[in-house]
Design a protein around this motif. Structure first.
Motif, PDB file in Angstrom:
ATOM      1  N   PRO A 168       0.832  -1.214   0.000  1.00 23.29           N
ATOM      2  CA  PRO A 168       0.000   0.000   0.000  1.00 23.29           C
ATOM      3  C   PRO A 168       0.860   1.254   0.000  1.00 23.29           C
ATOM      4  CG  PRO A 168      -0.021  -1.039   2.162  1.00 23.29           C
ATOM      5  CD  PRO A 168       0.670  -1.999   1.236  1.00 23.29           C
ATOM      6  N   SER A 169       0.349   2.286  -0.603  1.00 19.73           N
ATOM      7  CA  SER A 169       1.032   3.584  -0.593  1.00 19.73           C
ATOM      8  C   SER A 169       0.193   4.570   0.210  1.00 19.73           C
ATOM      9  CB  SER A 169       1.255   4.107  -2.014  1.00 19.73           C
ATOM     10  OG  SER A 169       0.020   4.268  -2.685  1.00 19.73           O
ATOM     11  N   LEU A 170       0.792   5.689   0.556  1.00 17.61           N
ATOM     12  CA  LEU A 170       0.114   6.660   1.416  1.00 17.61           C
ATOM     13  C   LEU A 170       0.105   8.030   0.759  1.00 17.61           C
ATOM     14  CD1 LEU A 170       0.153   7.004   5.187  1.00 17.61           C
ATOM     15  CD2 LEU A 170       0.996   8.966   3.891  1.00 17.61           C
ATOM     16  N   LYS A 171      -1.015   8.714   0.915  1.00 16.16           N
ATOM     17  CA  LYS A 171      -1.157  10.082   0.412  1.00 16.16           C
ATOM     18  C   LYS A 171      -1.597  10.981   1.558  1.00 16.16           C
ATOM     19  CE  LYS A 171      -0.928   9.493  -4.268  1.00 16.16           C
ATOM     20  NZ  LYS A 171      -0.317  10.354  -5.297  1.00 16.16           N
ATOM     21  N   VAL A 172      -0.961  12.133   1.679  1.00 15.52           N
ATOM     22  CA  VAL A 172      -1.362  13.130   2.670  1.00 15.52           C
ATOM     23  C   VAL A 172      -2.435  14.016   2.052  1.00 15.52           C
ATOM     24  CG1 VAL A 172      -0.606  15.025   4.137  1.00 15.52           C
ATOM     25  CG2 VAL A 172       0.914  13.088   3.737  1.00 15.52           C
ATOM     26  N   LEU A 173      -3.553  14.189   2.774  1.00 17.69           N
ATOM     27  CA  LEU A 173      -4.684  14.967   2.288  1.00 17.69           C
ATOM     28  C   LEU A 173      -4.870  16.235   3.117  1.00 17.69           C
ATOM     29  CD1 LEU A 173      -7.368  12.108   2.077  1.00 17.69           C
ATOM     30  CD2 LEU A 173      -5.630  12.662   0.376  1.00 17.69           C
ATOM     31  N   ASP A 174      -5.782  17.053   2.662  1.00 17.59           N
ATOM     32  CA  ASP A 174      -6.369  18.164   3.419  1.00 17.59           C
ATOM     33  C   ASP A 174      -5.353  19.144   3.975  1.00 17.59           C
ATOM     34  OD1 ASP A 174      -8.165  19.820   4.548  1.00 17.59           O
ATOM     35  OD2 ASP A 174      -9.092  18.338   5.865  1.00 17.59           O
ATOM     36  N   PHE A 175      -4.842  19.978   3.087  1.00 22.54           N
ATOM     37  CA  PHE A 175      -3.963  21.075   3.497  1.00 22.54           C
ATOM     38  C   PHE A 175      -4.778  22.352   3.719  1.00 22.54           C
ATOM     39  CE2 PHE A 175      -0.778  18.211   2.111  1.00 22.54           C
ATOM     40  CZ  PHE A 175       0.430  18.617   2.653  1.00 22.54           C
ATOM     41  N   GLY A 176      -6.039  22.180   4.102  1.00 22.21           N
ATOM     42  CA  GLY A 176      -6.939  23.325   4.229  1.00 22.21           C
ATOM     43  C   GLY A 176      -6.536  24.324   5.291  1.00 22.21           C
ATOM     44  N   VAL A 177      -5.799  23.892   6.319  1.00 20.19           N
ATOM     45  CA  VAL A 177      -5.356  24.847   7.340  1.00 20.19           C
ATOM     46  C   VAL A 177      -3.842  24.992   7.322  1.00 20.19           C
ATOM     47  CG1 VAL A 177      -7.344  24.439   8.804  1.00 20.19           C
ATOM     48  CG2 VAL A 177      -5.275  23.095   9.166  1.00 20.19           C
ATOM     49  N   ALA A 178      -3.205  24.559   6.217  1.00 19.52           N
ATOM     50  CA  ALA A 178      -1.754  24.678   6.110  1.00 19.52           C
ATOM     51  C   ALA A 178      -1.351  26.141   6.055  1.00 19.52           C
ATOM     52  CB  ALA A 178      -1.252  23.945   4.868  1.00 19.52           C
ATOM     53  N   LYS A 179      -0.127  26.394   6.457  1.00 16.83           N
ATOM     54  CA  LYS A 179       0.427  27.755   6.435  1.00 16.83           C
ATOM     55  C   LYS A 179       1.657  27.749   5.534  1.00 16.83           C
ATOM     56  CE  LYS A 179       0.837  31.943   8.640  1.00 16.83           C
ATOM     57  NZ  LYS A 179      -0.174  32.872   9.133  1.00 16.83           N
ATOM     58  N   ALA A 180       1.666  28.566   4.522  1.00 16.54           N
ATOM     59  CA  ALA A 180       2.797  28.651   3.617  1.00 16.54           C
ATOM     60  C   ALA A 180       3.580  29.915   3.910  1.00 16.54           C
ATOM     61  CB  ALA A 180       2.323  28.647   2.162  1.00 16.54           C
TER      62      ALA A 180
END
Length: 460
Positions: A168-180
Motif C-alpha cells: 500500500p502507498s500513502l497520500k497526505v490529504l487536506d492542506f486546508g489549514v496549512a500555512k505557507a
C-alpha cells in the motif's frame, strides 16, 4: 487579561448552517457527480467523471454557506495552491479550481481507491507501520522544505491506497489549514493567538497559540504513529491539555510496553517525536524517517547479562531468570482495604537454566491466565519460557509460563507498583487450575481497583 480566541480546523459558520445540498447526478462544469465520498467541516468530496473522456476524479466542494465568506473561500483555494507548491507523489494531486453557477466553489483532485488510516485495524504490524510512516515523512519533508506546515495531520488525513500485488502507498490529504511561508507577503488567513488543528493531535505550541514550524507536524505524526502502534492515544482525552502543557507530568507509556511486538527502536523514535518541547523532537521529518527505519530494521537486542553468580556457569544465549527485587512495594490496587479483604501475594522459585539453583521472587495478580513476577531488570526476554515452582498455601506446584509483558521501573513508578514481568501459564496442571478456580471469587473486583491502574495496566 482575556485569553486569545481559539479556532479549530473545522471553522464555525458565520451564520446558521444551511441544509446540505446533494449534487449526485448533477454537472459541475465538465464533471458529472457520481456519488458522495465523504464530508468535513469545510466541504464535501464527491466521485465524478469527466464526461468527454470518462476519467474519474474527486471533487471537493466548499459548503455553500461557507462560500459566502471571502476569508473562508481564500482558505479553501489556498489548499490547492499549497499542494501544487509542494508537488510530491505522497501528497494528493489537485488539477483545477473553479466556480459553478450558484456560488459553488470546488477543486478537482485525483481519485484514490483505499481507506483513511483511521479505518485500518489497530495495532498495526510494525513493518507496515514503518512503511506508511516513511511515506508520510517524505511528504512532510517536501512540504516543510517548501515552507509549508500542514497543521492538521491526523489519521483521517492520511489515505492508504491499495493496489493489486503491491504494498500500500500513502497520500497526505487536506492542506486546508496549512500555512505557507512564501517569499512574498500574503494576506493572513489567521491571526496571532488563534489555534488551528484537531485537539488530540495538536502539539503543545499549537495549544497555546504560538507560531509553529515543521516540528509541530512531526508531533502530530508521532501521535498518529502511537495510536496505530498501540491502539490508543498517548494521553487520555480528558487530561490531554493538562498533561501536554506541563513539562513535569509523566510522558506517554512507551509503545513497546503496551504492544511487545513494537521494536524498542521504533518505540523510542515515536516517543522522541512526541517530546513536549519542539527542540527535543526530530529537527526534520527526514530525521524522523531515518529513526523509524533504523528502529524497525535494527537487529534484536543482545541477551541481557546474567547475574553475577551465573557468569561462569550459564551458557551464552540462555534466557535469564528474574532477579529478586531489592524493595518489593505493594501496588496501590493491592493495598489492604476493609471492603477488598487482605492483599495477596505468592512466592515463586524460578529454576535457573544452568541447573545451579533457583531464584525466589514475589508474585502478584495470580489468575487463571497467569501471574505477575516482581523482579529487577534486566528482564527475561519477551516470549521466553520460565519454569518455576509456585508455593500455594504450603503446597508446591510446578509451573511453566511465557513472558508476555514487561513493566519497567519508570512505568512501574507511574502506576504505583513494582517493576517486573507478566507471565501467561502454559498447560497449567490440574492442581494449579483447581487452586485458581478456588482463588478467583476472593480476588478484589476491577471496580474496587483504582481506575487508572485498571485501565492502563492490563498486566496479563
Amino acid at each position: 487579561m482575556t485569553p486569545s480566541p481559539r479556532v479549530y480546523a473545522t471553522p464555525p459558520p458565520l451564520r446558521e448552517a444551511e441544509p446540505p445540498i446533494d449534487l449526485v447526478g448533477k454537472h459541475l462544469g465538465p464533471y458529472l457527480v457520481v456519488r458522495k465520498l465523504g464530508s468535513g467541516g469545510m466541504g464535501t468530496v464527491y466521485l465524478a467523471e469527466q464526461t468527454r473522456i470518462g476519467a474519474r476524479v474527486a471533487l471537493k466542494v466548499l459548503h455553500p454557506h461557507l462560500g459566502q465568506d471571502a476569508s473562508l473561500r481564500a482558505r479553501f483555494y489556498a489548499e490547492a495552491r499549497t499542494v501544487n507548491l509542494v508537488g510530491h507523489p505522497n501528497i494528493v494531486r489537485i488539477f483545477d479550481i473553479s466556480e459553478a453557477p450558484g456560488g459553488l466553489h470546488y477543486f478537482v483532485m485525483e481519485y484514490l481507491e483505499g481507506v483513511p488510516l483511521s479505518q485500518l485495524s489497530r495495532p498495526m504490524e510494525p513493518q507496515l507501520l514503518a512503511h506508511l510512516l516513511e511515506q508520510a515523512c517524505d511528504a512532510l519533508d517536501a512540504a516543510h522544505r517548501a515552507g509549508v506546515v500542514h497543521r492538521d495531520l491526523k489519521p483521517d488525513n492520511l489515505f492508504v491506497v491499495r493496489r493489486e500485488g503491491q504494498l500500500p502507498s500513502l497520500k497526505v490529504l487536506d492542506f486546508g489549514v496549512a500555512k505557507a511561508r512564501g517569499p512574498k507577503p500574503q494576506p493572513a488567513l489567521t491571526v496571532v493567538g488563534t489555534v488551528l488543528g484537531t485537539p488530540a493531535y495538536m502539539s503543545p505550541e499549537q495549544w497555546t497559540g504560538q507560531s509553529v514550524d515543521g516540528r509541530s507536524d512531526i508531533y502530530a505524526l508521532g501521535v498518529t504513529a502511537y495510536l496505530v502502534a498501540t491502539g490508543r492515544l498517548p494521553y487520555p482525552r480528558g487530561q490531554m491539555a493538562e498533561l501536554l502543557l506541563s513539562f513535569t507530568a509523566p510522558g506517554p507509556v512507551p509503545p513497546h510496553t503496551l504492544n511487545p511486538r513494537i521494536p524498542v527502536g521504533l518505540s523510542e523514535a515515536i516517543l522522541r517525536a512526541l517530546a513536549r518541547r519542539p527542540e527535543e523532537r526530530f529537527a526534520t521529518a527526514f530525521d524522523f524517517k531515518q529513526a523509524v527505519l533504523a528502529g524497525v530494521n535494527a537487529p534484536p537486542p543482545p541477551a541481557p547479562k546474567p547475574m553475577l553468580g551465573e557468569l561462569e556457569s550459564s551458557p551464552r544465549g540462555q534466557t535469564p531468570v528474574p532477579m529478586s527485587t531489592v524493595c518489593l512495594r505493594t501496588p496501590r490496587a493491592h493495598v489492604s482495604r476493609p471492603e477488598a479483604g487482605p492483599s495477596r501475594s505468592w512466592v515463586a522459585r524460578v529454576h535457573r537454566r544452568s541447573g545451579t539453583g533457583e531464584v525466589e521472587v514475589q508474585c502478584i495478580e495470580l489468575s487463571r491466565g497467569g501471574l505477575f513476577m516482581c523482579c529487577a531488570e534486566p528482564f527475561p526476554r519477551l516470549f521466553s519460557r520460565l519454569e518455576f515452582t509456585l508455593l500455594l498455601e504450603g503446597e508446591t506446584v510446578e509451573c511453566v509460563g511465557e513472558v508476555v509483558r514487561h513493566v519497567e521501573s519508570a512505568q512501574a513508578s507511574t502506576w504505583g507498583m513494582p517493576p517486573g514481568v507478566g507471565l501467561q501459564f502454559i498447560n497449567p496442571s490440574p492442581r494449579l487450575r483447581e487452586y485458581l478456580l478456588r482463588l478467583r471469587p476472593n480476588r478484589p473486583s476491577t471496580a474496587q481497583a483504582p481506575v487508572a491502574l485498571a485501565q492502563e495496566c492490563p498486566l496479563l
